[in-house]
Design a protein around this motif. Structure first.
Motif, PDB file in Angstrom:
ATOM      1  N   GLY A 123      17.796   6.524  13.790  1.00 40.93           N
ATOM      2  CA  GLY A 123      16.938   5.475  12.947  1.00 40.93           C
ATOM      3  C   GLY A 123      15.461   5.388  13.599  1.00 40.93           C
ATOM      4  O   GLY A 123      14.382   5.298  12.741  1.00 40.93           O
ATOM      5  N   HIS A 124      15.262   5.616  14.654  1.00 37.42           N
ATOM      6  CA  HIS A 124      14.108   5.720  15.442  1.00 37.42           C
ATOM      7  C   HIS A 124      13.142   6.978  14.475  1.00 37.42           C
ATOM      8  O   HIS A 124      11.715   6.483  14.074  1.00 37.42           O
ATOM      9  N   LEU A 125      13.480   7.903  14.144  1.00 40.54           N
ATOM     10  CA  LEU A 125      12.930   8.921  13.751  1.00 40.54           C
ATOM     11  C   LEU A 125      13.089   8.983  11.981  1.00 40.54           C
ATOM     12  O   LEU A 125      12.011   9.323  11.370  1.00 40.54           O
ATOM     13  N   MET A 126      13.894   8.283  11.370  1.00 39.23           N
ATOM     14  CA  MET A 126      13.884   7.799  10.171  1.00 39.23           C
ATOM     15  C   MET A 126      12.780   6.915   9.763  1.00 39.23           C
ATOM     16  O   MET A 126      11.999   7.172   8.943  1.00 39.23           O
ATOM     17  N   SER A 127      12.537   5.933  10.682  1.00 42.74           N
ATOM     18  CA  SER A 127      11.359   4.909  10.523  1.00 42.74           C
ATOM     19  C   SER A 127      10.028   5.727  10.605  1.00 42.74           C
ATOM     20  O   SER A 127       9.036   5.378  10.189  1.00 42.74           O
ATOM     21  N   LYS A 128      10.044   6.696  11.553  1.00 39.03           N
ATOM     22  CA  LYS A 128       8.712   7.507  12.014  1.00 39.03           C
ATOM     23  C   LYS A 128       8.407   8.205  10.637  1.00 39.03           C
ATOM     24  O   LYS A 128       7.208   8.164  10.282  1.00 39.03           O
ATOM     25  N   ALA A 129       9.414   8.922  10.210  1.00 40.06           N
ATOM     26  CA  ALA A 129       8.897   9.754   8.890  1.00 40.06           C
ATOM     27  C   ALA A 129       8.709   8.768   7.806  1.00 40.06           C
ATOM     28  O   ALA A 129       7.746   8.984   6.887  1.00 40.06           O
ATOM     29  N   THR A 130       9.273   7.724   7.581  1.00 40.60           N
ATOM     30  CA  THR A 130       8.953   6.625   6.436  1.00 40.60           C
ATOM     31  C   THR A 130       7.288   6.177   7.041  1.00 40.60           C
ATOM     32  O   THR A 130       6.549   6.085   5.878  1.00 40.60           O
ATOM     33  N   ALA A 131       7.081   5.827   8.073  1.00 44.09           N
ATOM     34  CA  ALA A 131       5.793   5.645   8.083  1.00 44.09           C
ATOM     35  C   ALA A 131       4.826   6.305   7.748  1.00 44.09           C
ATOM     36  O   ALA A 131       3.838   5.996   7.109  1.00 44.09           O
ATOM     37  N   GLU A 132       5.122   7.566   8.310  1.00 42.89           N
ATOM     38  CA  GLU A 132       4.118   8.659   7.915  1.00 42.89           C
ATOM     39  C   GLU A 132       3.943   8.861   6.609  1.00 42.89           C
ATOM     40  O   GLU A 132       2.662   8.831   6.280  1.00 42.89           O
ATOM     41  N   GLY A 133       4.909   8.619   5.672  1.00 42.15           N
ATOM     42  CA  GLY A 133       4.826   8.794   4.317  1.00 42.15           C
ATOM     43  C   GLY A 133       4.036   7.453   3.687  1.00 42.15           C
ATOM     44  O   GLY A 133       3.148   7.587   2.722  1.00 42.15           O
ATOM     45  N   ILE A 134       4.468   6.467   4.178  1.00 43.25           N
ATOM     46  CA  ILE A 134       3.791   5.199   3.523  1.00 43.25           C
ATOM     47  C   ILE A 134       2.335   5.283   3.855  1.00 43.25           C
ATOM     48  O   ILE A 134       1.658   4.727   3.094  1.00 43.25           O
TER      49      ILE A 134
END
Length: 800
Positions: A439-450
């Protein structure tokens, strides 16, 4: 190595033998035994890393937690040795390595023992799973207290507890349920007034025992990987928190609107319902900035889609809401529906982006869409792909993304089986190693895109699961709680514990996600949450038609809810300044009273109160029907926020708690900045006057106010300002000095200065040498509140 006689074949444990030789390479020290190598890396005068290789070979030096921009700084590094030990010296610490058993002791520069190995590092072979279980045990010092470990729903002080990090979906969890959603293997120790921290940087399932098994021993261990931990010295707990947060990364400033009030429900559906909720907020003049969309906005729960009937024109909806001052946050889950007609599934299959089982089959499991596959977020190519998918949300006007179900959660089986394989940024592994960072890296990927697609606006991301260091890109909430008084208290503990564990941007589902709160419970929860950093009402009421908006509990309770949400918006300059201190220095935004005075033993076990920033103390009401409650105030003088009573600290007092109030106190000498009333944060703050509440003290107190545009990245180029107010009180005058740095220029031209607690009757005041007569003041009982208007660029005010 020295094996210990086992009680069964599984329990064989091995310990290092004597040090045969040692060497230094710059700020690294290596200690060699027959089988074990200990690497000691001095990172700064206060931070030292200890890393063990039980078979003589270190694993890759890699971390998902450590801030890649963290700068090491060592101003002194010496060593000495004798027949019994080798000593390493920094400006603040002395590290002793025992030659006979490779045991570690850490002392401060005065020679006081801070932390000492008991059995120290040891290990056993993990016969069923492979690899090694690695342990470290340390003596508990006299009267030592322990804090930290993220979102644990248990006593704030951890002495006597055993806890675990292995993120799990815990629907309706309760007191002492463990493990929970988040994985923050960092804790504090405090004894003899000395504070330190230990961060175990290991993503396998980890355990911490604070004297439960053996009353005088603290131990931590992991079911794989390396024994790699950081020792962080204070000696103040606040400095430990700051150093840990700097080590794992401080966040960028959020958009100011994200610190406003958020409204959510499972689910606001269809689009007409979303607009109805928005219109109701504006009609009732209850401030609100954000509406969250839960899973029903999607087409069959397919991420990055919108329901063609319920949300036929998402871009049009976002424009209408934006015109009313609302931003929208949309949920996404990691489960991608198995559907050849679904573009995300097709792209993921074509790119080989989904997790696989040990035999090469896709990892499939049932979640909300039905049969799903799951991206391998430990693969940087997958994170890049996921980031690009976020454009489907931002293109229609979504301003933030909510990551859920990312422990990862899978219906019926709980989470992924151990044999699922992951890339782990080029170091392939099983799910045992990757679970706690999924989940840590899912949120990281999401944050990079947003971040990329919202540029030049700032992003907002929230996640349910994460690992240490997630504060660099995301906020969090405490998961699927229940509408109960117990859970109100749990939320208070969790948000406070998360804050000192590096993640200040945290909140709970106001009123409880599961069940229906009584009006009193909802009001008390909202009152507390008005002082938490993330403030959102959310409920699982899609099937019962029960509503949990601020007006859903009758006119009287709506009035109280509006009062506290309005107070939240008035205090936004204070929240934003406190966030800037967190972002800049690493100081937690919520602080237990032990952080305010770690030499006062009365604070050690308390969580009934918390500090918000430097100057506010809040004591939530955690039980029904309370007319009064006991509040403990740390050292100093404190004003009751509601009636200006001045109270001496370092004592317990009884405080009235009518339903319209919770205990809130202001530190004497503080200057509390406030906005004029607003119903949402506009694109540009256009008010003409800032309010400054000054609380008299005999002596000197400083207050900082940080300002920028509230969105965008101009502050990185100097478009900000930091104002320092110095308040100095005497028996016959109050003097306030103002200094300012930075080039940002807000629109307001004046302050409305509100002076509380003046011990004299003021007749005149000077602004930069110009004298003015005081013509009126407002009395509050026997107390006088002086209000004057002064120019915003003043340098000195003297009131006599």
């Amino acid at each position: 190595m020295q094996p210990v006689a086992p009680t069964n074949a599984y329990a064989v444990k091995y310990y290092p033998e004597a040090v045969l030789r040692w060497e230094r390479e710059g700020n690294f020290f290596y200690f060699y035994t027959q089988d074990v190598v200990l690497e000691v890396k001095v990172i700064s005068n206060h931070i030292v890393r200890f890393r063990y290789a039980p078979d003589g070979r270190f694993q890759r030096d890699f971390s998902y937690a450590i801030n890649p921009e963290f700068k090491e700084s060592v101003t002194r590094l010496d060593y000495s040795e004798d027949a019994s030990c080798i000593r390493i010296f920094t400006e603040q610490l002395q590290i002793q390595i025992d030659r006979q058993h490779l045991l570690v002791s850490v002392l401060n520069q005065e020679g006081q023992l801070i932390n000492q190995d008991e059995k120290g590092f040891h290990w056993q072979h993990y016969q069923q799973k492979g690899g090694k279980i690695v342990y470290c045990s340390k003596y508990i010092q006299q009267d030592e207290c322990f804090y930290g470990l993220g979102d644990k729903p248990t006593d704030f002080q951890l002495r006597g507890k055993r806890l675990e990090n292995f993120g799990m979906d815990r629907y309706g969890y309760g007191w002492n349920v463990d493990p929970l959603y988040k994985n923050i293997p960092f804790y504090y120790g405090l004894h003899h007034g000395i504070g330190y921290g230990i961060f175990l940087d290991n993503t396998f399932r980890t355990f911490f025992d604070f004297g439960q098994e053996r009353a005088d021993v603290c131990s931590f261990w992991a079911h794989g990987g390396e024994m790699c931990y950081y020792f962080i010295y204070g000696p103040s707990l606040m400095d430990v928190a700051a150093r840990y947060t700097q080590l794992t990364g401080t966040p960028d400033l959020p958009p100011l609107w994200s610190l406003g009030y958020h409204q959510s429900r499972w689910s606001y559906y269809p689009a007409s319902k979303v607009k109805e909720i928005a219109q109701e907020f504006r009609k009732r003049k209850i401030p609100c900035d954000v509406i969250h969309l839960d899973i029903d906005y999607m087409d069959g729960f397919r991420c990055f889609t919108f329901h063609p009937e319920g949300f036929p024109d998402p871009a049009g909806l976002m424009r209408e809401l934006a015109d009313m001052g609302f931003k929208v946050v949309a949920i996404i889950d990691p489960g991608i529906k198995v559907d050849p007609n679904y573009f995300v599934y097709r792209e993921g299959i074509a790119g080989d982006y989904f997790c696989k089982r040990g035999d090469g089959a896709w990892m499939e499991g049932d979640v909300w869409p039905g049969r799903c596959v799951f991206p391998d977020f430990t693969n940087p190519k997958v994170r890049t792909w996921w980031s690009r998918l976020c454009k489907h949300l931002t293109d229609v006007g979504i301003r933030g993304v909510w990551n859920d179900m990312n422990e990862p959660a899978v219906f019926e089986i709980g989470t992924f089986p151990d044999d699922v394989r992951h890339d782990y940024d080029g170091d392939p592994c099983s799910h045992r190693k990757a679970h706690n960072v999924y989940g840590h890296l899912m949120s990281k990927a999401t944050a990079e895109g947003i971040s990329r697609y919202l540029m030049p606006k700032r992003p907002f991301v929230i996640t349910r699961s994460c690992y240490a260091g997630a504060q660099r890109w995301t906020s969090v909430w405490t998961g699927d709680n229940t509408a109960s008084w117990e859970h109100l208290f749990i939320a208070a503990i969790q948000c406070l514990r998360l804050s000192i564990s590096g993640i200040s941007f945290a909140g709970s589902d106001i009123g409880g996600f599961i069940g229906e709160p009584t009006p009193e419970l909802y009001v008390r929860w909202l009152q507390m949450a008005a002082f938490h950093v993330f403030m959102r009402t959310h409920s699982a009421s899609n099937e019962t038609n029960f509503h949990q908006e601020p007006w859903a509990f009758g006119e009287k309770n709506e009035f109280i809810a509006r009062k506290f949400i309005k107070l939240r918006y008035r205090l936004l300059p204070y929240f934003y300044t406190t966030f800037w201190q967190y972002s800049t220095y690493g100081y937690p935004m919520l602080r237990p009273t032990v952080f305010a005075d770690q030499h006062d033993v009365n604070t050690y076990n308390r969580a009934d109160e918390f500090m918000l920033g430097d100057h506010l103390l809040i004591s939530p009401v955690h039980a029904p029907g309370l007319k009064t409650k006991t509040v403990y105030l740390p050292a100093g003088e404190w004003y009751n926020f509601w009636n200006d009573d001045l109270v001496q600290g370092k004592q317990s007092i009884e405080v009235r708690t009518p339903l319209t109030e919770i205990p809130v106190f202001v530190r004497a000498g503080a200057m509390i900045p406030q906005f004029p009333q607003m119903e949402y944060v506009p694109e540009q703050l256009q008010f003409q006057e800032m309010i400054l509440d000054a609380y008299f003290t005999h002596g000197v107190q400083e207050t900082v106010l940080y300002e920028d545009a509230g969105d965008g990245y101009g502050y990185r180029d100097g478009q900000y300002r930091v104002i320092c107010f110095t308040l100095q009180g005497k028996s016959d005058q109050l003097q306030i000095n103002r200094t300012c740095t930075g080039s940002f220029k807000p629109l307001y031209q004046q302050y409305r200065l509100v002076c509380h607690g003046l011990p004299f009757t003021a007749t005149k005041y000077e602004v930069d040498g110009q004298v003015y007569a005081i013509t009126q003041s407002r009395s509050g009982g026997t107390k006088k509140i002086l209000k004057i208007t002064i120019p915003a660029d003043f340098q000195e005010i003297i009131i006599r």
